[in-house]
Design a protein around this motif. Sequence first.
Motif, mmCIF file in Angstrom:
data_model
loop_
_atom_site.group_PDB
_atom_site.id
_atom_site.type_symbol
_atom_site.label_atom_id
_atom_site.label_comp_id
_atom_site.label_asym_id
_atom_site.label_seq_id
_atom_site.Cartn_x
_atom_site.Cartn_y
_atom_site.Cartn_z
ATOM 1 N N VAL A 43 -2.621 4.250 -3.285
ATOM 2 C CA VAL A 43 -2.336 3.433 -4.459
ATOM 3 C C VAL A 43 -2.050 2.019 -3.971
ATOM 4 C CG1 VAL A 43 -0.771 3.114 -6.413
ATOM 5 C CG2 VAL A 43 -1.355 5.416 -5.661
ATOM 6 N N GLU A 44 -2.506 1.036 -4.712
ATOM 7 C CA GLU A 44 -2.302 -0.368 -4.371
ATOM 8 C C GLU A 44 -2.772 -0.700 -2.950
ATOM 9 O OE1 GLU A 44 1.866 -0.878 -5.200
ATOM 10 O OE2 GLU A 44 1.509 -0.963 -7.358
ATOM 11 N N PRO A 45 -4.023 -0.411 -2.636
ATOM 12 C CA PRO A 45 -4.527 -0.657 -1.279
ATOM 13 C C PRO A 45 -4.640 -2.132 -0.922
ATOM 14 C CG PRO A 45 -6.316 -0.052 -2.727
ATOM 15 C CD PRO A 45 -5.045 0.125 -3.524
ATOM 16 N N HIS A 46 -4.430 -2.997 -1.892
ATOM 17 C CA HIS A 46 -4.496 -4.439 -1.651
ATOM 18 C C HIS A 46 -3.111 -5.052 -1.420
ATOM 19 C CE1 HIS A 46 -3.859 -3.574 -5.861
ATOM 20 N NE2 HIS A 46 -3.142 -4.681 -5.892
ATOM 21 N N ASP A 47 -2.051 -4.245 -1.521
ATOM 22 C CA ASP A 47 -0.686 -4.741 -1.311
ATOM 23 C C ASP A 47 -0.297 -4.510 0.146
ATOM 24 O OD1 ASP A 47 1.985 -5.351 -1.197
ATOM 25 O OD2 ASP A 47 2.561 -4.077 -2.891
ATOM 26 N N TRP A 50 -9.889 -8.557 2.217
ATOM 27 C CA TRP A 50 -9.139 -7.329 2.465
ATOM 28 C C TRP A 50 -9.033 -7.031 3.963
ATOM 29 C CZ3 TRP A 50 -9.129 -2.602 4.722
ATOM 30 C CH2 TRP A 50 -8.180 -1.674 4.277
ATOM 31 N N GLY A 73 -10.011 -1.592 -1.806
ATOM 32 C CA GLY A 73 -9.342 -2.858 -1.541
ATOM 33 C C GLY A 73 -10.009 -4.081 -2.116
ATOM 34 N N MET A 96 0.855 -1.164 0.000
ATOM 35 C CA MET A 96 0.000 0.000 0.000
ATOM 36 C C MET A 96 0.901 1.226 0.000
ATOM 37 S SD MET A 96 -2.946 1.034 2.792
ATOM 38 C CE MET A 96 -3.573 -0.625 2.726
ATOM 39 N N ARG A 97 0.547 2.168 -0.839
ATOM 40 C CA ARG A 97 1.324 3.396 -0.916
ATOM 41 C C ARG A 97 0.394 4.594 -0.785
ATOM 42 N NH1 ARG A 97 3.760 3.894 -6.265
ATOM 43 N NH2 ARG A 97 2.026 2.676 -7.029
#
Length: 102
Positions: free
Chosen positions: A15-19, A73, A68, A1-2
């Motif tokens: 950005v990339e809320p699933h990472d 999630w 997400g 998540m960034r």
Amino acid sequence: MRLLVQNGLPSVSVVEPHDFHRLHVEVTGLDATAASAALADAGLGRMDASGRAWLATRSLRALAEPFGAPPEWAEQWDAMLTYAAAKGWVRGGSIRAHVVGV
């Protein structure tokens, strides 16, 4: 998540809320003071004197969760917080994150 913190509107976005294997704040076009102010204005936290970000977990979750998508999630979010807490990266409702670009 960034988290992207940048000059302009919106100044903070996720950005990339699933990472869940990384969490960091990317700053573009702002110095550390302005980036910290942008995080605070968004209700997401602040940067400390050592250049790390401390992000309010409730606010970060509220920002990231709608994007997400996967059903698991919330479970992955909890696992990330548990891991971070075991490393000493959680303090008083905030999670520590790297800051890049400052």
